[in-house]
Design a protein around this motif. Structure first.
Motif, short mmCIF file in Angstrom:
data_model
loop_
_atom_site.label_atom_id
_atom_site.label_comp_id
_atom_site.label_asym_id
_atom_site.label_seq_id
_atom_site.Cartn_x
_atom_site.Cartn_y
_atom_site.Cartn_z
N ILE A 56 0.93 -1.27 -0.30
CA ILE A 56 0.35 -0.07 0.10
C ILE A 56 1.32 1.65 -0.05
CG2 ILE A 56 -1.83 1.31 1.61
CD1 ILE A 56 -3.52 -0.89 -0.07
N GLY A 57 1.96 1.29 0.94
CA GLY A 57 2.71 2.04 0.83
C GLY A 57 3.34 2.82 -0.41
N GLN A 58 4.19 1.07 -0.81
CA GLN A 58 5.13 1.51 -2.44
C GLN A 58 3.50 2.48 -3.55
OE1 GLN A 58 5.96 -2.23 -2.59
NE2 GLN A 58 8.35 -1.97 -2.59
N ALA A 59 2.92 1.88 -3.67
CA ALA A 59 1.30 1.94 -4.45
C ALA A 59 1.03 3.29 -4.10
CB ALA A 59 -0.18 1.30 -4.14
N ALA A 60 0.83 3.97 -3.34
CA ALA A 60 1.20 5.17 -2.56
C ALA A 60 1.91 6.57 -3.70
CB ALA A 60 0.52 5.89 -1.35
N ARG A 61 3.14 5.60 -3.42
CA ARG A 61 4.09 6.68 -3.46
C ARG A 61 3.85 6.74 -5.21
NH1 ARG A 61 8.73 5.37 -5.80
NH2 ARG A 61 8.88 3.39 -5.16
N LEU A 62 3.80 6.10 -5.46
CA LEU A 62 4.03 5.42 -6.94
C LEU A 62 1.94 6.57 -7.53
CD1 LEU A 62 4.40 1.59 -7.77
CD2 LEU A 62 6.01 3.51 -8.69
N LEU A 63 1.67 6.52 -6.88
CA LEU A 63 -0.34 7.08 -7.41
C LEU A 63 0.26 9.25 -6.64
CD1 LEU A 63 -2.06 4.42 -5.87
CD2 LEU A 63 -1.83 5.24 -8.65
N GLY A 64 1.30 9.10 -6.28
CA GLY A 64 1.06 10.69 -5.49
C GLY A 64 0.28 10.91 -4.30
N VAL A 65 -0.02 9.82 -3.04
CA VAL A 65 -1.06 10.65 -3.03
C VAL A 65 -0.23 9.93 -1.77
CG1 VAL A 65 -3.18 10.17 -4.23
CG2 VAL A 65 -2.42 8.18 -2.98
#
Length: 131
Positions: free
Chosen positions: A6-15
């Motif tokens: 979830i943390g990696q996805a958040a970084r990639l999504l800019g949120v």
């Protein structure tokens, strides 16, 4: 296949991770658990969601996305291979970047849809670094 926390996805999504977690809890993006119980998002699912999110323009957190030294970390959302040339699309937060490069370069980098990558921009050229 590549999976992201979830943390990696958040970084990639800019949120923020909290926003990504809320989206997962609401079923906007599919998750599964690994052997240690962490929630993961498949790379292809994250790629599709990032494109959908960018098209909607309705990010819950409208923080400006900045580029340090013109580097745009993101997720590969599409690859079109020709006999000699290739086109790679990366969704970096709200930014969609497209790079034209050789097929050989794509194969040497082992690029796949759903993989994390960084687009580096210099003048009118976009270079791709595998993460």
């Amino acid at each position: 296949m590549h999976s992201y926390t979830i943390g990696q996805a958040a970084r990639l999504l800019g949120v923020s991770p909290d926003t990504a977690r809320r989206w997962a809890d609401a079923g906007r993006v599919a998750t599964h658990r690994d052997d240690s119980g962490r929630r993961l998002i498949e790379g292809r699912d994250l790629a599709a969601f990032s494109v959908e999110l960018a098209k909607s323009g309705s990010g819950e957190e409208e923080a400006p996305y900045t580029s340090a030294r013109n580097a745009f970390p993101g997720i590969v959302t599409a690859i079109k291979l020709g006999d000699v040339a290739a086109q790679v699309e990366i969704q970096a937060g709200p930014h969609r970047l497209v790079s034209l490069l050789t097929r050989e370069a794509v194969e040497e980098l082992g690029l796949e849809v759903g993989m994390e990558a960084t687009a580096r921009v210099k003048s009118t050229n976009v270079h791709i670094d595998r993460a």
